[in-house]
Design an enzyme around this catalytic site. Structure first.
Site, short mmCIF file in Angstrom:
data_model
loop_
_atom_site.label_atom_id
_atom_site.label_comp_id
_atom_site.label_asym_id
_atom_site.label_seq_id
_atom_site.Cartn_x
_atom_site.Cartn_y
_atom_site.Cartn_z
N ASP A 182 0.90 -1.15 0.00
CA ASP A 182 0.00 0.00 0.00
C ASP A 182 0.93 1.20 0.00
OD1 ASP A 182 -1.48 2.25 0.81
OD2 ASP A 182 -3.00 0.94 1.64
N HIS A 183 1.00 1.89 -1.13
CA HIS A 183 2.09 2.87 -1.24
C HIS A 183 1.96 4.02 -0.24
CE1 HIS A 183 -0.54 5.26 -3.91
NE2 HIS A 183 0.26 6.26 -3.64
N HIS A 245 -5.61 2.92 1.27
CA HIS A 245 -4.77 4.05 1.70
C HIS A 245 -5.33 4.80 2.93
CE1 HIS A 245 -2.98 3.16 -2.02
NE2 HIS A 245 -3.67 3.97 -2.79
#
Ligand code: BG6
Length: 495
Positions: A182-183, A245
């Site tokens: 999950d950036h 996010h």
């Protein structure tokens, strides 16, 4: 700690993610001397290409990227680390070819049998590639090496599919070898939430229902869906931004202090937050969630088309490009304190921030003189202008007691002049080092889907109910309402 010598195999190497995120991040790591001493990137995709052609493409993309400071000598030696294999990921037999290529590169470059597989492919391939890796015994090392697999989002489209994917992967890799990316967790400002909370004694006593009134997490984007109509039609803002996010941001804000600062203790606390979320009733699905879709408008001086006119989007699509949510966390710390999430595409500005609204003083001598219901807010700006601000009321000099809300601001660039490392740099490096703190664990991921599922189901039953429209370039539906007051306006649906 230094990463051990290894090979990174990227599936979907001719795609957007590889070009825009992975290769630039690897190049930055290379420039900063953070890659292992012996390291190879093997790109794998369907398109026929030689190593040279693939390298040339990456070099062109890197040169065109304004974010990267290029030194031609460094670029040249970095490109030598890159190899390419053209193969059909759908065809089991082709994996033999992949294995041969891997073994021959390991021999030629004297690299031990440590491999990271990165699935940068369309999600449908997440269930196809791992069994084929197993079929040719690439999922285990017969020479005492390591295996890791990095899986991009979306990890499933609902609880059922996420569980199925988890079970399938767990048959092939150990949970410790699976890295669900999950950036947002790779962003410096997000990691800093943990440091802000757990390195400073002054916040903890206030960080609870006694002193906090409500918490707001908002992420607005000016971007539309770019060329991802096909994907976005199946995702919408709820799956695209919130399930992953923004729920991760919420977990960092809401979690209890971990028993120690190791990956499993931190991930335990994240999972506990997701499990404590109050499940949405049918009534909540309609009254505590607002969805919207953008129509034609102007964003940053540019005329843009409405969502339904985007490529590969149905002309009568009801997919949401905006969501506002109000929800509760049922645990001791947060009982009775509402959390709000807002996200949307094609809004007026790009900004992601978390605002902790503190309660006002018990007796309000200066009522109404600060912007919110109280003078105190802590604002954590994730992007852009990464910063932390503490708001409080002060007396304006002169006669009387006129109060002004002032701000104590910290900007990240005062700590480090260079640009902050990109999220993918941090996450790729962590995976190479075997640190999974910033990757999602299967139980947490499933708990997040368990929370989101009822909303998606209600929307499927009532595809147009409460779907609001907003002009691209505006603040979203119910114009100018960008805070919790959005829930107090408009017609309420009775269920
Ligand atoms: C991606 C979403 O995961 O995150 C995109 O699929 C979104 O739709 C992007 O634009 C936002 O990321 P960032 O880092 O630009 O805030």
């Amino acid at each position: 700690k230094e990463a051990e010598n290894q090979m990174l195999v990227i599936f979907g190497a001719s795609g957007d993610l590889t070009r825009r995120k992975l290769i630039p991040a690897l190049f930055e790591l290379y420039v900063r001397r953070l890659l292992p001493e012996k390291f190879i990137i093997l790109g794998a995709a369907r398109s026929l290409m030689s190593n040279e052609e693939f390298r040339r493409k990456q070099s062109d993309y890197l040169s065109a990227s304004s974010n990267i400071s290029l030194n031609s000598k460094e670029l040249g030696s970095f490109l030598e680390l890159i190899y390419y294999v053209a193969f059909d990921t759908d065809n089991c037999k082709e994996y033999v070819k992949l294995k041969e290529m891997i073994v021959s590169l390991q021999k030629e470059k004297d690299i031990p049998d440590n491999i990271i597989f990165y699935l940068a492919t369309p999600p449908a391939m997440y269930e196809v590639i791992p069994p084929f890796l197993k079929a040719v015994k690439l999922n285990v090392s017969l020479h005492g090496g390591t295996r890791k697999i990095i899986v991009e989002k979306p990890f499933g489209t609902d609880l059922k599919s996420a569980k199925r994917l988890n079970r399938k992967l767990e048959l092939i890799f150990n949970e410790k070898e699976i890295y669900r990316i999950d950036h947002y967790l790779g962003k410096e400002t997000v990691q800093n939430i943990l440091v802000l909370r757990f390195s400073n004694g002054i916040f903890e006593p206030l960080w609870n229902r006694n002193y906090i009134d409500y918490v707001e997490i908002s992420s607005s984007e000016t971007l539309g869906i770019e060329n991802r109509g096909k994907y976005y039609e199946t995702a919408g803002a709820l799956r695209d931004m919130i399930q992953n996010h923004l729920m991760q941001l919420m977990a960092f804000i809401a979690m209890e202090p971990p028993a120690s600062f190791d990956p499993e203790s931190i991930r335990d606390e994240i999972a506990k937050v997701f499990r404590s979320l109050r499940a949405f009733s049918t009534h909540d699905c309609h009254n505590s969630v607002i969805r919207g879709q953008y129509t034609d408008g102007e964003v940053e001086g540019e005329t843009v088309v409405g969502y339904r006119k985007e490529k590969e989007v149905a002309a009568d699509s009801n997919t949401e490009t905006y969501v506002a949510m109000r929800y509760m966390i049922d645990n001791w710390r947060w009982s009775g304190i509402p959390f709000f999430i807002f996200t949307g595409k094609r809004l007026k500005e790009k900004r992601t921030e978390i605002t902790i609204h503190f309660k006002s003083t018990p007796q309000q001598f200066f009522k109404g003189q600060c912007a919110g219901s109280s003078c105190n807010q802590l604002i954590i700006r994730v992007q852009p202008d990464e910063s932390i601000s503490m708001k409080f009321g002060l007396k304006i000099p002169g006669a009387g007691f006129e109060v002004k809300q002032v701000s104590m601001d910290f900007y990240y660039d005062s700590l480090k002049k260079d640009k902050l490392p990109d999220a993918y740099e941090r996450l790729l490096l962590d995976a190479m080092l075997g640190d999974s703190t910033l990757y999602s664990r299967s139980d947490a991921l499933e708990a997040s889907w368990r929370f989101i599922d009822p909303i998606e189901k209600e929307w499927m039953k009532h595809p147009t109910r409460n779907l609001l429209y907003y002009k691209a370039g505006s603040n979203g539906p119910r114009q100018n309402l960008i805070g919790p007051e959005i829930f107090d306006s408009g017609n309420k649906t009775k269920c």
